[in-house]
Design a protein around this motif. Structure first.
Motif, PDB file in Angstrom:
ATOM      1  N   ARG A   1       0.807  -1.232   0.000  1.00 20.92           N
ATOM      2  CA  ARG A   1       0.000   0.000   0.000  1.00 20.92           C
ATOM      3  C   ARG A   1       0.835   1.275   0.000  1.00 20.92           C
ATOM      4  NH1 ARG A   1      -3.696  -2.462   3.418  1.00 20.92           N
ATOM      5  NH2 ARG A   1      -5.284  -3.121   1.966  1.00 20.92           N
ATOM      6  N   ARG A   2       1.984   1.241   0.631  1.00 19.39           N
ATOM      7  CA  ARG A   2       2.810   2.459   0.715  1.00 19.39           C
ATOM      8  C   ARG A   2       3.237   2.968  -0.657  1.00 19.39           C
ATOM      9  NH1 ARG A   2       6.891  -1.014   3.720  1.00 19.39           N
ATOM     10  NH2 ARG A   2       7.796  -2.230   2.046  1.00 19.39           N
ATOM     11  N   TYR A   3       3.202   2.110  -1.658  1.00 14.23           N
ATOM     12  CA  TYR A   3       3.593   2.527  -3.004  1.00 14.23           C
ATOM     13  C   TYR A   3       2.436   3.146  -3.791  1.00 14.23           C
ATOM     14  CZ  TYR A   3       7.707  -0.200  -1.903  1.00 14.23           C
ATOM     15  OH  TYR A   3       8.830  -0.690  -1.295  1.00 14.23           O
ATOM     16  N   LEU A   4       1.220   3.016  -3.283  1.00 14.71           N
ATOM     17  CA  LEU A   4       0.064   3.538  -4.006  1.00 14.71           C
ATOM     18  C   LEU A   4       0.109   5.054  -4.151  1.00 14.71           C
ATOM     19  CD1 LEU A   4      -2.860   1.385  -2.578  1.00 14.71           C
ATOM     20  CD2 LEU A   4      -1.599   1.068  -4.714  1.00 14.71           C
ATOM     21  N   GLU A   5       0.675   5.744  -3.166  1.00 15.34           N
ATOM     22  CA  GLU A   5       0.712   7.207  -3.226  1.00 15.34           C
ATOM     23  C   GLU A   5       1.594   7.716  -4.370  1.00 15.34           C
ATOM     24  OE1 GLU A   5       4.019   8.542  -0.014  1.00 15.34           O
ATOM     25  OE2 GLU A   5       2.296   7.438   0.784  1.00 15.34           O
ATOM     26  N   HIS A   6       2.464   6.867  -4.869  1.00  8.60           N
ATOM     27  CA  HIS A   6       3.356   7.261  -5.960  1.00  8.60           C
ATOM     28  C   HIS A   6       2.776   6.976  -7.340  1.00  8.60           C
ATOM     29  CE1 HIS A   6       6.363   8.027  -2.951  1.00  8.60           C
ATOM     30  NE2 HIS A   6       6.243   6.796  -2.503  1.00  8.60           N
TER      31      HIS A   6
ATOM     32  N   ASP B   1      -2.545   9.269 -11.314  1.00 10.69           N
ATOM     33  CA  ASP B   1      -3.976   9.055 -11.531  1.00 10.69           C
ATOM     34  C   ASP B   1      -4.171   8.336 -12.858  1.00 10.69           C
ATOM     35  OD1 ASP B   1      -4.726  10.288  -9.185  1.00 10.69           O
ATOM     36  OD2 ASP B   1      -4.985  12.249 -10.125  1.00 10.69           O
ATOM     37  N   GLY B   2      -5.157   7.479 -12.890  1.00 10.47           N
ATOM     38  CA  GLY B   2      -5.466   6.762 -14.126  1.00 10.47           C
ATOM     39  C   GLY B   2      -4.626   5.527 -14.345  1.00 10.47           C
ATOM     40  N   ALA B   3      -3.835   5.124 -13.345  1.00  5.10           N
ATOM     41  CA  ALA B   3      -3.036   3.900 -13.503  1.00  5.10           C
ATOM     42  C   ALA B   3      -3.972   2.704 -13.625  1.00  5.10           C
ATOM     43  CB  ALA B   3      -2.095   3.713 -12.318  1.00  5.10           C
ATOM     44  N   ILE B   4      -3.551   1.728 -14.374  1.00  5.84           N
ATOM     45  CA  ILE B   4      -4.339   0.516 -14.578  1.00  5.84           C
ATOM     46  C   ILE B   4      -3.597  -0.644 -13.923  1.00  5.84           C
ATOM     47  CG2 ILE B   4      -5.292  -1.084 -16.285  1.00  5.84           C
ATOM     48  CD1 ILE B   4      -5.388   1.303 -18.240  1.00  5.84           C
ATOM     49  N   PHE B   5      -4.287  -1.362 -13.065  1.00  8.94           N
ATOM     50  CA  PHE B   5      -3.710  -2.534 -12.418  1.00  8.94           C
ATOM     51  C   PHE B   5      -3.950  -3.754 -13.292  1.00  8.94           C
ATOM     52  CE2 PHE B   5      -3.673   0.305  -8.946  1.00  8.94           C
ATOM     53  CZ  PHE B   5      -2.783  -0.195  -8.001  1.00  8.94           C
ATOM     54  N   ILE B   6      -2.880  -4.500 -13.526  1.00 17.59           N
ATOM     55  CA  ILE B   6      -2.950  -5.686 -14.368  1.00 17.59           C
ATOM     56  C   ILE B   6      -2.242  -6.831 -13.656  1.00 17.59           C
ATOM     57  CG2 ILE B   6      -2.344  -6.703 -16.585  1.00 17.59           C
ATOM     58  CD1 ILE B   6      -2.133  -3.837 -17.677  1.00 17.59           C
TER      59      ILE B   6
ATOM     60  N   LYS C   1      -8.671  -1.287  -5.682  1.00 15.56           N
ATOM     61  CA  LYS C   1      -9.797  -0.738  -4.923  1.00 15.56           C
ATOM     62  C   LYS C   1      -9.308   0.330  -3.944  1.00 15.56           C
ATOM     63  CE  LYS C   1     -13.596  -1.979  -1.896  1.00 15.56           C
ATOM     64  NZ  LYS C   1     -14.215  -3.033  -1.103  1.00 15.56           N
ATOM     65  N   ASP C   2      -8.237   0.037  -3.219  1.00 13.49           N
ATOM     66  CA  ASP C   2      -7.684   0.992  -2.247  1.00 13.49           C
ATOM     67  C   ASP C   2      -7.236   2.282  -2.923  1.00 13.49           C
ATOM     68  OD1 ASP C   2      -8.115  -0.860  -0.269  1.00 13.49           O
ATOM     69  OD2 ASP C   2      -5.995  -1.345   0.031  1.00 13.49           O
ATOM     70  N   ALA C   3      -6.684   2.167  -4.120  1.00 14.86           N
ATOM     71  CA  ALA C   3      -6.152   3.333  -4.840  1.00 14.86           C
ATOM     72  C   ALA C   3      -7.221   4.040  -5.662  1.00 14.86           C
ATOM     73  CB  ALA C   3      -5.004   2.904  -5.746  1.00 14.86           C
ATOM     74  N   GLY C   4      -8.403   3.438  -5.773  1.00 13.86           N
ATOM     75  CA  GLY C   4      -9.442   4.020  -6.610  1.00 13.86           C
ATOM     76  C   GLY C   4      -9.067   3.987  -8.081  1.00 13.86           C
ATOM     77  N   GLN C   5      -8.326   2.952  -8.463  1.00 12.39           N
ATOM     78  CA  GLN C   5      -7.851   2.816  -9.839  1.00 12.39           C
ATOM     79  C   GLN C   5      -8.551   1.644 -10.519  1.00 12.39           C
ATOM     80  OE1 GLN C   5      -6.040   5.213 -10.864  1.00 12.39           O
ATOM     81  NE2 GLN C   5      -4.415   5.743  -9.458  1.00 12.39           N
ATOM     82  N   THR C   6      -8.342   1.525 -11.795  1.00 12.26           N
ATOM     83  CA  THR C   6      -8.961   0.481 -12.618  1.00 12.26           C
ATOM     84  C   THR C   6      -8.159  -0.813 -12.549  1.00 12.26           C
ATOM     85  OG1 THR C   6      -9.788   2.160 -14.134  1.00 12.26           O
ATOM     86  CG2 THR C   6      -9.673  -0.085 -14.981  1.00 12.26           C
ATOM     87  N   LEU C   7      -8.865  -1.921 -12.501  1.00  6.89           N
ATOM     88  CA  LEU C   7      -8.265  -3.246 -12.601  1.00  6.89           C
ATOM     89  C   LEU C   7      -8.789  -3.884 -13.879  1.00  6.89           C
ATOM     90  CD1 LEU C   7      -6.825  -5.832 -11.307  1.00  6.89           C
ATOM     91  CD2 LEU C   7      -9.127  -6.427 -10.558  1.00  6.89           C
ATOM     92  N   ILE C   8      -7.898  -4.403 -14.703  1.00  6.47           N
ATOM     93  CA  ILE C   8      -8.310  -5.160 -15.897  1.00  6.47           C
ATOM     94  C   ILE C   8      -7.651  -6.536 -15.785  1.00  6.47           C
ATOM     95  CG2 ILE C   8      -8.434  -5.253 -18.403  1.00  6.47           C
ATOM     96  CD1 ILE C   8      -8.061  -2.234 -18.481  1.00  6.47           C
TER      97      ILE C   8
END
Length: 136
Positions: A44-49, A52-57, A83-90
């Motif tokens: 989680r500590r890396y999520l702040e870096h 915006d708009g990053a896609i998790f794969i 989910k924690d980062a509020g980003q998209t997962l594909i």
């Protein structure tokens, strides 16, 4: 560097030691899927870096490994982090083109050779990810 890598860096959640190895092995092979939350907590500590708009794969498993484990450990962790980062997962953006052998006993160079050509971007997502930031 004469040939810089095609990524912005690699982050590790923890130093690889006996305890970390035990947690990972229990997660992957012991069906202790609740450990996905423990592993995600360390990442989680890396999520702040992440921009915006990053896609998790998640990295896909070959169907034989998925069948044997009954879940993809990378997808479970990616789901929590996206989910924690509020980003998209594909989850199906990457496809596995062929099965590879277990990589645990190989060097980084040998691993790269073994997995070369084993993955591809699903054609239906190619335009959607072009120029995007990816968290793999």
């Amino acid at each position: 560097m004469a040939s810089p890598p095609l990524h912005n860096g690699i982050k590790a959640a923890v130093a690889y030691c006996d305890l970390a190895r035990t947690v990972v092995l229990r997660f992957k092979y012991g069906r202790r899927i609740g450990l996905a939350y423990t592993i995600a907590a360390h990442l989680r500590r890396y999520l702040e870096h992440l921009p915006d708009g990053a896609i998790f794969i998640p990295v896909p498993l070959h169907w034989t490994r998925l069948w044997g484990r009954s879940f993809n450990q990378a997808e479970l962790i990616a789901r929590i982090l996206a989910k924690d980062a509020g980003q998209t997962l594909i989850p199906d953006l990457l496809v596995r083109k062929r099965r590879t052998q277990a990589l645990g006993k190989y060097s980084a160079r040998e691993r790269a050779k073994i997995v070369s050509g084993a993955f591809a971007i699903s054609p239906r997502y190619a335009d959607r990810v072009r120029g995007k930031n990816i968290a793999l």
